[in-house]
Design a protein around this motif. Sequence first.
Motif, PDB file in Angstrom:
ATOM      1  N   ALA A  35      26.886  52.057  25.998  1.00  0.00           N
ATOM      2  CA  ALA A  35      25.507  51.658  26.391  1.00  0.00           C
ATOM      3  C   ALA A  35      24.465  52.249  25.576  1.00  0.00           C
ATOM      4  N   SER A  36      23.569  51.326  25.460  1.00  0.00           N
ATOM      5  CA  SER A  36      22.303  51.635  24.768  1.00  0.00           C
ATOM      6  C   SER A  36      21.039  51.138  25.344  1.00  0.00           C
ATOM      7  N   VAL A  37      20.013  51.686  25.218  1.00  0.00           N
ATOM      8  CA  VAL A  37      18.672  51.098  25.724  1.00  0.00           C
ATOM      9  C   VAL A  37      17.851  50.632  24.643  1.00  0.00           C
ATOM     10  N   VAL A  38      17.398  49.497  24.771  1.00  0.00           N
ATOM     11  CA  VAL A  38      16.362  49.137  23.753  1.00  0.00           C
ATOM     12  C   VAL A  38      15.093  48.773  24.572  1.00  0.00           C
ATOM     13  N   ARG A  39      14.170  49.209  24.051  1.00  0.00           N
ATOM     14  CA  ARG A  39      12.729  49.142  24.680  1.00  0.00           C
ATOM     15  C   ARG A  39      12.387  48.025  23.820  1.00  0.00           C
ATOM     16  N   ALA A  40      11.719  46.999  24.406  1.00  0.00           N
ATOM     17  CA  ALA A  40      11.332  45.726  23.887  1.00  0.00           C
ATOM     18  C   ALA A  40       9.914  45.425  24.324  1.00  0.00           C
ATOM     19  N   PRO A  41       8.860  45.502  24.178  1.00  0.00           N
ATOM     20  CA  PRO A  41       7.713  45.222  24.413  1.00  0.00           C
ATOM     21  C   PRO A  41       7.480  43.715  24.354  1.00  0.00           C
ATOM     22  N   LEU A  42       7.084  42.834  25.352  1.00  0.00           N
ATOM     23  CA  LEU A  42       6.984  41.431  25.048  1.00  0.00           C
ATOM     24  C   LEU A  42       5.438  41.074  24.768  1.00  0.00           C
ATOM     25  N   GLU A  43       5.136  40.428  23.775  1.00  0.00           N
ATOM     26  CA  GLU A  43       3.782  39.924  23.171  1.00  0.00           C
ATOM     27  C   GLU A  43       3.154  38.889  24.161  1.00  0.00           C
ATOM     28  N   PRO A  44       2.094  38.889  24.700  1.00  0.00           N
ATOM     29  CA  PRO A  44       1.508  37.719  25.577  1.00  0.00           C
ATOM     30  C   PRO A  44       1.304  36.559  24.450  1.00  0.00           C
ATOM     31  N   LEU A  45       1.705  35.406  24.927  1.00  0.00           N
ATOM     32  CA  LEU A  45       1.103  34.250  24.065  1.00  0.00           C
ATOM     33  C   LEU A  45      -0.435  34.073  24.201  1.00  0.00           C
ATOM     34  N   PHE A  46      -1.127  33.951  23.027  1.00  0.00           N
ATOM     35  CA  PHE A  46      -2.770  33.755  22.844  1.00  0.00           C
ATOM     36  C   PHE A  46      -3.155  34.985  23.469  1.00  0.00           C
ATOM     37  N   GLY A  47      -2.666  36.153  23.424  1.00  0.00           N
ATOM     38  CA  GLY A  47      -3.280  37.483  23.885  1.00  0.00           C
ATOM     39  C   GLY A  47      -3.411  37.660  25.373  1.00  0.00           C
ATOM     40  N   GLY A  48      -2.822  36.502  25.879  1.00  0.00           N
ATOM     41  CA  GLY A  48      -2.708  36.892  27.514  1.00  0.00           C
ATOM     42  C   GLY A  48      -3.833  36.209  28.055  1.00  0.00           C
ATOM     43  N   VAL A  49      -4.653  35.577  27.344  1.00  0.00           N
ATOM     44  CA  VAL A  49      -5.832  34.802  28.084  1.00  0.00           C
ATOM     45  C   VAL A  49      -5.518  33.626  29.021  1.00  0.00           C
ATOM     46  N   PHE A  50      -4.428  32.913  28.906  1.00  0.00           N
ATOM     47  CA  PHE A  50      -4.106  31.964  29.630  1.00  0.00           C
ATOM     48  C   PHE A  50      -3.025  32.376  30.829  1.00  0.00           C
ATOM     49  N   ARG A  51      -2.701  33.467  30.824  1.00  0.00           N
ATOM     50  CA  ARG A  51      -1.900  34.097  31.865  1.00  0.00           C
ATOM     51  C   ARG A  51      -2.482  33.913  33.237  1.00  0.00           C
ATOM     52  N   ASP A  52      -1.933  33.343  34.356  1.00  0.00           N
ATOM     53  CA  ASP A  52      -2.302  33.297  35.587  1.00  0.00           C
ATOM     54  C   ASP A  52      -3.861  32.573  35.765  1.00  0.00           C
ATOM     55  N   ARG A  53      -3.851  31.501  34.788  1.00  0.00           N
ATOM     56  CA  ARG A  53      -5.078  30.614  34.901  1.00  0.00           C
ATOM     57  C   ARG A  53      -4.836  29.542  35.504  1.00  0.00           C
ATOM     58  N   ARG A  54      -5.814  28.651  36.116  1.00  0.00           N
ATOM     59  CA  ARG A  54      -5.650  27.485  36.940  1.00  0.00           C
ATOM     60  C   ARG A  54      -6.505  26.505  35.826  1.00  0.00           C
ATOM     61  N   ILE A  55      -5.706  25.387  35.238  1.00  0.00           N
ATOM     62  CA  ILE A  55      -6.455  24.747  34.354  1.00  0.00           C
ATOM     63  C   ILE A  55      -6.206  23.316  34.681  1.00  0.00           C
ATOM     64  N   ALA A  56      -7.006  22.350  34.542  1.00  0.00           N
ATOM     65  CA  ALA A  56      -7.053  20.797  34.789  1.00  0.00           C
ATOM     66  C   ALA A  56      -7.049  20.231  33.581  1.00  0.00           C
ATOM     67  N   LEU A  57      -6.243  19.152  33.158  1.00  0.00           N
ATOM     68  CA  LEU A  57      -6.377  18.488  31.990  1.00  0.00           C
ATOM     69  C   LEU A  57      -6.537  17.029  32.368  1.00  0.00           C
ATOM     70  N   ASP A  58      -7.690  16.309  31.878  1.00  0.00           N
ATOM     71  CA  ASP A  58      -7.898  14.952  32.578  1.00  0.00           C
ATOM     72  C   ASP A  58      -7.830  14.077  30.988  1.00  0.00           C
ATOM     73  N   PRO A  59      -6.451  13.553  30.981  1.00  0.00           N
ATOM     74  CA  PRO A  59      -6.349  12.354  29.804  1.00  0.00           C
ATOM     75  C   PRO A  59      -7.297  11.120  30.040  1.00  0.00           C
ATOM     76  N   ALA A  60      -8.162  10.938  29.522  1.00  0.00           N
ATOM     77  CA  ALA A  60      -8.959   9.740  29.756  1.00  0.00           C
ATOM     78  C   ALA A  60      -8.195   8.473  29.482  1.00  0.00           C
ATOM     79  N   GLY A  61      -8.686   7.278  29.972  1.00  0.00           N
ATOM     80  CA  GLY A  61      -8.125   5.815  30.215  1.00  0.00           C
ATOM     81  C   GLY A  61      -6.873   5.761  31.253  1.00  0.00           C
ATOM     82  N   GLY A  62      -6.225   4.718  31.175  1.00  0.00           N
ATOM     83  CA  GLY A  62      -5.202   4.541  31.962  1.00  0.00           C
ATOM     84  C   GLY A  62      -5.366   3.217  32.584  1.00  0.00           C
ATOM     85  N   GLY A  63      -4.288   2.715  33.064  1.00  0.00           N
ATOM     86  CA  GLY A  63      -4.434   1.141  33.814  1.00  0.00           C
ATOM     87  C   GLY A  63      -5.049   0.293  32.748  1.00  0.00           C
ATOM     88  N   THR A  64      -5.770  -0.458  33.108  1.00  0.00           N
ATOM     89  CA  THR A  64      -6.812  -1.302  32.395  1.00  0.00           C
ATOM     90  C   THR A  64      -7.619  -0.626  31.287  1.00  0.00           C
TER      91      THR A  64
END
Length: 186
Positions: A35-64
């Motif tokens: 057995a061995s123990v490996v400590r491995a810190p995980l690096e947040p994506l984008f410095g963590g600025v998007f973690r636990d955020r609510r974001i809406a994306l509106d792709p323009a157009g659609g239909g006619t």
Amino acid sequence: GRFLIPSGAPPETLIVSARGYRPLLIDTAGARGGASVVRAPLEPLFGGVFRDRRIALDPAGGGTDAGGRGVAGLRGASVNLGVARLVSGVLERAGSAVTLTREGDEPLSAQERVYIVNRSNAELAIGIRHGSLPERAGGPRVVLHYAGSDRGRIVAEKLASALDSLPPAGAFAVGEGADLFLQQTA
């Protein structure tokens, strides 16, 4: 969190993946025979600025509403939806909850788009538009924010700066707008 590498024949490498963090590659060759123990810190994506955020994306157009047309007849609405899906995937991997105003080629009014964004309780609403804007508005590569919104201007400047590095080469301008989507959403 913790995880256990089973004894016997562990894999040579192990990929640790967690929502909102960069995947981590761990060499497990040293774990054989005990057995061995490996400590491995995980690096947040984008410095963590998007973690636990609510974001809406509106792709323009659609239909006619074609959302503009490219030189070969490519619909802007299709490009907008494709970009929104890509951005959604990146944001979700970074830990955000993402709402798209449309998932297919259905038509939506400006009021319906605003309703969907506001119902999602988004902290940030991003409109994705491809088309031609007048040169005074920054041309086709522009990030718009609601006129007079300091918070919107700051977010638009940061987003434009991040987008500058993407092909095709060229800087994104930051501009002000007052359409219903910018006025009535987060």
